[in-house]
Motif scaffolding. Structure first.
Motif, PDB file in Angstrom:
ATOM      1  N   VAL A 201      -6.104   8.661  -2.826  1.00 42.67           N
ATOM      2  CA  VAL A 201      -4.906   9.163  -3.515  1.00 42.67           C
ATOM      3  C   VAL A 201      -4.549   8.250  -4.692  1.00 42.67           C
ATOM      4  O   VAL A 201      -4.254   8.717  -5.794  1.00 42.67           O
TER       5      VAL A 201
ATOM      6  N   ILE B 158       1.077   4.178  -2.862  1.00 41.96           N
ATOM      7  CA  ILE B 158       0.918   5.612  -2.577  1.00 41.96           C
ATOM      8  C   ILE B 158       2.106   6.388  -3.119  1.00 41.96           C
ATOM      9  O   ILE B 158       1.958   7.400  -3.815  1.00 41.96           O
ATOM     10  N   ASN B 159       3.327   5.913  -2.803  1.00 48.56           N
ATOM     11  CA  ASN B 159       4.516   6.565  -3.353  1.00 48.56           C
ATOM     12  C   ASN B 159       4.495   6.524  -4.875  1.00 48.56           C
ATOM     13  O   ASN B 159       4.843   7.504  -5.543  1.00 48.56           O
TER      14      ASN B 159
ATOM     15  N   LEU C 178       0.840  -1.201   0.000  1.00 48.60           N
ATOM     16  CA  LEU C 178       0.000   0.000   0.000  1.00 48.60           C
ATOM     17  C   LEU C 178       0.871   1.246   0.000  1.00 48.60           C
ATOM     18  O   LEU C 178       0.625   2.193  -0.768  1.00 48.60           O
ATOM     19  N   LEU C 179       1.901   1.248   0.854  1.00 48.44           N
ATOM     20  CA  LEU C 179       2.813   2.394   0.897  1.00 48.44           C
ATOM     21  C   LEU C 179       3.494   2.576  -0.460  1.00 48.44           C
ATOM     22  O   LEU C 179       3.662   3.700  -0.940  1.00 48.44           O
TER      23      LEU C 179
ATOM     24  N   TYR D 158      -8.333   7.851   2.886  1.00 48.43           N
ATOM     25  CA  TYR D 158      -7.657   8.907   2.122  1.00 48.43           C
ATOM     26  C   TYR D 158      -6.560   8.343   1.239  1.00 48.43           C
ATOM     27  O   TYR D 158      -6.392   8.775   0.094  1.00 48.43           O
ATOM     28  N   ARG D 159      -5.835   7.358   1.753  1.00 44.79           N
ATOM     29  CA  ARG D 159      -4.762   6.776   0.944  1.00 44.79           C
ATOM     30  C   ARG D 159      -5.322   6.018  -0.260  1.00 44.79           C
ATOM     31  O   ARG D 159      -4.752   6.040  -1.346  1.00 44.79           O
TER      32      ARG D 159
ATOM     33  N   SER E  59       1.933   6.515  -6.763  1.00 45.93           N
ATOM     34  CA  SER E  59       0.951   7.486  -7.252  1.00 45.93           C
ATOM     35  C   SER E  59       1.590   8.855  -7.446  1.00 45.93           C
ATOM     36  O   SER E  59       1.359   9.527  -8.469  1.00 45.93           O
TER      37      SER E  59
ATOM     38  N   ILE F   3      -1.192  13.903   3.759  1.00 48.92           N
ATOM     39  CA  ILE F   3      -0.370  12.748   4.126  1.00 48.92           C
ATOM     40  C   ILE F   3       0.949  13.200   4.729  1.00 48.92           C
ATOM     41  O   ILE F   3       1.383  12.705   5.773  1.00 48.92           O
ATOM     42  N   TYR F   4       1.606  14.130   4.062  1.00 49.71           N
ATOM     43  CA  TYR F   4       2.872  14.682   4.545  1.00 49.71           C
ATOM     44  C   TYR F   4       2.611  16.105   5.008  1.00 49.71           C
ATOM     45  O   TYR F   4       1.723  16.774   4.509  1.00 49.71           O
TER      46      TYR F   4
END
Length: 295
Positions: free
Chosen positions: A153, A21-22, A17-18, A149-150, A24, A219-220
């Motif tokens: 994204v 996201i990265n 998943l991480l 939210y992730r 994306s 997110i950040y």
């Protein structure tokens, strides 16, 4: 099967998943770079700063105008794109007939100026940006917990990437854009204003970076350095996919994000360099990139 590999399923899917996201953000940012280089032959080193501007535009719209996340998702990229159009008309348009190095040096200098201004005003501690109420919480999928939210994204990035690819590769406007890069004099002879088209193309590429910045804000933390921390990796993604390749930017961005996530599971020490290792291998085997064309 995962237990045989010595990896709990929750850890593996969490890292995947991480990685998505990265990926994306890699895909969105490298897509903007590919659009700008493919259509304008400009290596836009200010892309990271423009990504940061998108996040700050959303933050400032919320702080001083009371505009929430959903409107910011529309207005912030438009504002950043308009800023890009001003840069193109006043500076970049003077460099098109020169070597690529001049455009790279100019945009690198612009990135330093933009980041320096925001560091002076906001420091480097970062500003929080809230997740919109509609996307708070998450879903229990059984094998992992997916924050709403992730998930949004990933979906939003994929939709924008596919829509951009379709517009450039499958529509008449995209055909005009591609033709204008190959033979601008001929295209202009058909009554198409090529300089305006080039300007809007740069603005669109910059707006993609601004859109990615808005997505990243919850997110950040909104930080003046958030672009400089990412842009080197994104350039590596673009080189691997092929400079100017729209499809290469999208597929390579998501693919390398997943690869980076898997590396964190099986060999964490290499997770920070795996993309650059892949870049070195690809350049040795296919210097134009996986989807690039020899010029």
């Amino acid at each position: 099967m995962f237990e045989l590999l010595g990896v709990p399923p929750q850890v593996l899917f969490g890292q995947l998943l991480l990685g998505l996201i990265n990926g994306s953000f890699y895909a969105l940012l490298s897509l903007g770079l590919a659009v700008i280089f493919g259509m304008l032959n400009v290596i836009n080193f200010a892309h990271g700063a423009q990504y940061m501007l998108g996040a700050f535009a959303a933050y400032l719209l919320g702080q001083y105008a009371g505009i929430g996340y959903w409107w910011s998702l529309l207005l912030a990229p438009l504002a950043v794109g308009a800023f890009g159009i001003v840069l193109e008309k006043t500076m970049l348009s003077r460099l098109y007939k020169l070597d690529h190095l001049y455009g790279l040096l100019l945009t690198f200098g612009l990135a330093l100026i933009i980041e320096g201004v925001f560091r002076q005003v906001y420091g480097v501690s970062g500003q929080p940006y809230p997740i919109p109420a509609l996307l708070q919480g998450g879903q229990n999928l059984g094998f992992m917990f997916l924050p709403n939210y992730r998930g949004w994204v990933i979906v939003a990035s994929l939709l924008i990437c596919l829509a951009t690819w379709y517009a450039i590769e499958r529509t008449r406007l995209g055909a005009y854009l591609r033709a204008a890069t190959e033979n601008p004099v001929l295209v202009q002879a058909f009554g198409i204003n090529v300089p305006v088209m080039i300007t809007l193309t740069y603005g669109f590429g910059v707006a993609l970076a601004g859109f990615a910045g808005v997505l990243a804000a919850p997110i950040y933390q909104v930080n003046p350095l958030m672009g400089s921390n990412l842009i080197i990796v994104v350039f590596a993604v673009v080189v691997i996919g092929g400079m100017g390749s729209i499809l290469g930017a999208i597929l390579t961005g998501f693919g390398l994000g997943i690869l980076e996530g898997l590396t964190k599971v099986f060999y964490p020490e290499a997770s920070n360099i795996v993309i650059f290792v892949v870049m070195a291998i690809v350049l040795l085997i296919k210097p134009a990139g996986l989807f690039g064309r020899e010029r």
